[in-house]
Design a protein around this motif. Structure first.
Motif: not given
Length: 281
Positions: A51, A54, A97, A101
């Motif tokens: 993550d 991102r 996920a 974003h």
């Protein structure tokens, strides 16, 4: 109408040349002053479960002033089919996920009379509930866009260079292709744009321009044979589209970018190691 396609930025939270190149391209895109920007995936370096990549990518791409839509690539959400890269199949969790974003992974934007359409290529042949959701939406496209000319974007190309290479590693999945082609036949598609192959090429299909966009991060000069993906320019850049009565794609690149091979990028090697991918000796 002016559209810029950027793809395969492969941004890492660890920085390095892909991230620095991305910053240069963000500034360069603003100088081009497009009406809309489409990122066709592989936003992050390699691992769809990291993550922090991102977060870093979103921060860098936020520097683009024009409206922008972002599609996922296989390194953002995993990929369908057998033997996915790094043992990272596309999953609902990985899709969620990405969406957290970058927003929904499909879109229609009406810009100056054109319909700019984006599809999530990693859902085709995945068997996920999100695939059927996308299909239900895809099949409304003829009604949504009407007679407008269409520029359609995906991460992986819709068609392979040759039919024997139509597979989920390189293209839209072969089981999904006929269903997708049936919908496309009802649209006035004048441009297809994709990424994934890390090379710039322009071909034609049934009167439409078909563009493979280059990466901004690194090149794969020896990774995949031109017999498999077709000939093209192996150089970093973006694609500027002039969309009017005709479609004019233009390769664009700023000064100052670094063009390493994939395995010359330290952040890529670190990510591969974290994913458990063993490099050849």
């Amino acid at each position: 109408m002016k559209l810029v396609q950027i793809t395969d930025t492969h941004i890492s939270h660890l920085g390095g040349s892909p991230s620095e190149n991305a910053r240069l391209f963000v500034q360069f895109i603003d100088e081009l002053a497009p009406d809309i920007v489409v990122h066709t995936g592989d936003v992050t370096i390699l691992d769809p479960d990291e993550d922090r990549d991102r977060v870093a990518a979103k921060e860098i791409l936020a520097g683009i002033s024009a409206p922008m839509r972002v599609l996922p690539g296989n390194h953002d959400v995993g990929e369908p089919g057998d033997d996915p890269f790094g043992d990272r199949p596309v999953t609902s969790e990985r899709i969620a996920a990405f969406r957290a974003h970058f927003g929904i992974d499909r879109f229609v934007e009406i810009v100056d009379g054109w319909a700019v359409v984006g599809l999530n290529s990693e859902l085709f042949d995945s068997g996920l509930p999100e695939e059927e959701e996308q299909w239900a939406w895809i099949e409304t496209l003829p009604e949504l866009v009407g007679p407008r000319p269409v520029a359609l974007f995906t991460h992986k190309p819709i068609w392979a260079h040759t039919p024997e290479h139509q597979n989920t590693h390189l293209t839209v999945g072969p089981d999904s292709l006929p269903r997708l082609e049936a919908v496309l036949a009802e649209l006035d598609v004048r441009a297809f744009g994709s990424g994934h192959l890390h090379r710039y090429a322009v071909t034609e299909r049934d009167g439409a321009v078909v563009v493979s966009a280059p990466s901004t991060a690194f090149v794969h000069r020896s990774a995949v044979s031109a017999d498999v993906i077709g000939p093209g320019l192996t150089q970093l850049g973006v694609v500027e589209y002039e969309l009017d009565e005709r479609v004019l794609p233009l390769f664009r690149a700023p000064l100052g970018i670094v063009e390493p091979e994939f395995l010359e990028v330290e952040q890529a090697r670190i990510a591969l190691d974290a994913m458990g991918v063993v490099l050849p000796a």
